[in-house]
Design a protein around this motif. Structure first.
Motif, PDB file in Angstrom:
ATOM      1  N   TYR A   1     -10.569  -1.166   6.282  1.00 60.30           N
ATOM      2  CA  TYR A   1     -10.871  -0.397   5.066  1.00 60.30           C
ATOM      3  C   TYR A   1     -12.368  -0.128   4.958  1.00 60.30           C
ATOM      4  O   TYR A   1     -12.791   0.925   4.473  1.00 60.30           O
TER       5      TYR A   1
ATOM      6  N   THR B   1      -6.481   4.629  -5.358  1.00 64.77           N
ATOM      7  CA  THR B   1      -6.709   3.894  -4.113  1.00 64.77           C
ATOM      8  C   THR B   1      -7.704   2.760  -4.304  1.00 64.77           C
ATOM      9  O   THR B   1      -7.545   1.670  -3.745  1.00 64.77           O
ATOM     10  N   GLU B   2      -8.739   3.016  -5.112  1.00 70.53           N
ATOM     11  CA  GLU B   2      -9.783   2.010  -5.317  1.00 70.53           C
ATOM     12  C   GLU B   2      -9.261   0.774  -6.039  1.00 70.53           C
ATOM     13  O   GLU B   2      -9.915  -0.273  -6.031  1.00 70.53           O
TER      14      GLU B   2
ATOM     15  N   LEU C   1       0.824  -1.210   0.000  1.00 71.20           N
ATOM     16  CA  LEU C   1       0.000   0.000   0.000  1.00 71.20           C
ATOM     17  C   LEU C   1       0.857   1.258   0.000  1.00 71.20           C
ATOM     18  O   LEU C   1       0.355   2.353   0.222  1.00 71.20           O
TER      19      LEU C   1
ATOM     20  N   TYR D   1       0.791   2.852  -8.111  1.00 72.65           N
ATOM     21  CA  TYR D   1       0.938   3.484  -6.805  1.00 72.65           C
ATOM     22  C   TYR D   1       1.371   4.945  -6.932  1.00 72.65           C
ATOM     23  O   TYR D   1       2.023   5.325  -7.904  1.00 72.65           O
TER      24      TYR D   1
ATOM     25  N   TYR E   1      -2.221   9.619  -0.702  1.00 71.33           N
ATOM     26  CA  TYR E   1      -0.986   9.176  -1.349  1.00 71.33           C
ATOM     27  C   TYR E   1      -1.218   8.607  -2.758  1.00 71.33           C
ATOM     28  O   TYR E   1      -0.349   8.737  -3.618  1.00 71.33           O
ATOM     29  N   HIS E   2      -2.378   7.974  -2.961  1.00 71.63           N
ATOM     30  CA  HIS E   2      -2.633   7.308  -4.242  1.00 71.63           C
ATOM     31  C   HIS E   2      -3.754   7.942  -5.050  1.00 71.63           C
ATOM     32  O   HIS E   2      -3.983   7.546  -6.199  1.00 71.63           O
TER      33      HIS E   2
ATOM     34  N   PRO F   1      -9.565   4.383   3.798  1.00 74.69           N
ATOM     35  CA  PRO F   1      -9.586   4.800   2.380  1.00 74.69           C
ATOM     36  C   PRO F   1      -9.169   6.254   2.186  1.00 74.69           C
ATOM     37  O   PRO F   1      -8.414   6.568   1.259  1.00 74.69           O
TER      38      PRO F   1
ATOM     39  N   VAL G   1      -5.594   0.058  -5.739  1.00 71.30           N
ATOM     40  CA  VAL G   1      -4.447  -0.363  -4.931  1.00 71.30           C
ATOM     41  C   VAL G   1      -4.858  -1.352  -3.843  1.00 71.30           C
ATOM     42  O   VAL G   1      -4.215  -2.393  -3.667  1.00 71.30           O
ATOM     43  N   PHE G   2      -5.935  -1.035  -3.132  1.00 76.08           N
ATOM     44  CA  PHE G   2      -6.306  -1.886  -1.996  1.00 76.08           C
ATOM     45  C   PHE G   2      -6.773  -3.277  -2.437  1.00 76.08           C
ATOM     46  O   PHE G   2      -6.231  -4.289  -1.960  1.00 76.08           O
TER      47      PHE G   2
ATOM     48  N   LEU H   1      -5.389   6.616   2.560  1.00 74.16           N
ATOM     49  CA  LEU H   1      -4.663   6.125   1.384  1.00 74.16           C
ATOM     50  C   LEU H   1      -4.828   7.066   0.191  1.00 74.16           C
ATOM     51  O   LEU H   1      -3.905   7.203  -0.628  1.00 74.16           O
ATOM     52  N   GLN H   2      -5.978   7.719   0.095  1.00 73.32           N
ATOM     53  CA  GLN H   2      -6.212   8.626  -1.023  1.00 73.32           C
ATOM     54  C   GLN H   2      -5.259   9.811  -1.017  1.00 73.32           C
ATOM     55  O   GLN H   2      -4.955  10.380  -2.068  1.00 73.32           O
TER      56      GLN H   2
END
Length: 269
Positions: free
Chosen positions: A158, A175-176, A44, A73, A170-171, A164, A178-179, A167-168
């Protein structure tokens, strides 16, 4: 430790039709004769989630550092598909080799966390002339029930927390992908048989294998497999009370031991 300012640079490079985001860290003492420290993030992760670890380790060793976002990523190109085969981490080791070839890096020391650690192990086994040493944190060489339990807990987090949104940062929209690319792959019935132990006897370079004693994604059997099967000189660092991210949970100790290992194994002075 006190560190003086150092030069950093970000750029994008095309590898296999994917645009990868790179960050370079240049300490004052860096020279072309020293290996480049190459940081490989987790399932992640991304450049930014290494925080200041690359800068501090580059300064402590005098080695240039390279950090990059794998495809899917951070700021790199999105995944073509989140469907992954059993060999997806080996494919990333091959992408790493093509990246280093394109950048004309002939001597690399790999520093990999989790998935990045597994990539480092396979790259060291396959590309011996280029990989001079490796440091891994929480690397996996096979799937354990503890691994699956940790991932199931991450899925629940999550679904029920602000993970979520975190993580958003960074990604972004990726993100939707990546996870589930991580969780769906590792929790699939096919992935239970994933095992990279056959690579370990081909690892001839020095290795520092770091793991937290309370790692929620794997037991010390992961470390033992590397120590027993790798053919190069292997050091292990087991950290009591530490979970899956030693460089974040015990940064000073990890930096100290990593710098000592790099300096002693490759002469980065």
């Amino acid at each position: 430790m006190t560190f003086s300012p150092i030069l950093t640079k970000e750029e994008f490079i095309l590898v296999d039709d994917a645009e990868l985001c790179l960050k370079w860290v240049y300490p004052k003492a860096a020279t072309d004769s020293k290996p480049v420290l190459v940081f490989l993030h987790d399932s992640l992760g991304c450049i930014k989630l290494w925080r200041d670890i690359p800068e501090k380790l580059a300064q402590a060793t005098g080695c240039t550092a390279l950090i990059y976002d794998r495809q899917g990523y951070g700021q790199s190109s999105p995944f073509e598909s989140i469907n992954r085969g059993l060999d997806y981490l080996e494919q990333e080791a091959d992408v790493l080799e093509r990246l280093l070839e394109k950048l004309q890096i002939s001597q690399a020391i790999l520093i990999g966390h989790s998935d990045g650690g597994s990539i480092a192990l396979m790259a060291a086994a396959k590309y011996k002339s280029r990989i001079k040493a490796i440091i891994t944190e929480g690397a996996h060489v096979f799937v354990e029930e503890e691994t699956l339990a940790g991932i199931r807990a991450a899925v629940e987090a999550y679904q029920t927390t602000d993970l979520p949104q975190k993580l958003q940062k960074y990604h972004g929209a990726k993100t939707e992908a990546v996870f589930p690319a991580w969780t769906d792959t590792w929790l699939s019935s096919d992935f239970r048989s994933w095992n990279i132990e056959h690579f370990l006897p081909s690892i001839l370079c020095p290795a520092l294998i770091i793991q937290g004693e309370k790692d929620e994604y794997g037991t010390l059997a992961q470390v033992e497999a590397v120590v027993q099967q790798a053919q190069g000189p292997v050091q292990q660092l087991i950290l009591p009370g530490i979970a899956h991210t030693p460089h974040r949970e015990a940064p000073e100790l990890v930096l100290e031991k990593s710098a000592q290992f790099i300096l002693s194994s490759q002469g980065c002075v």
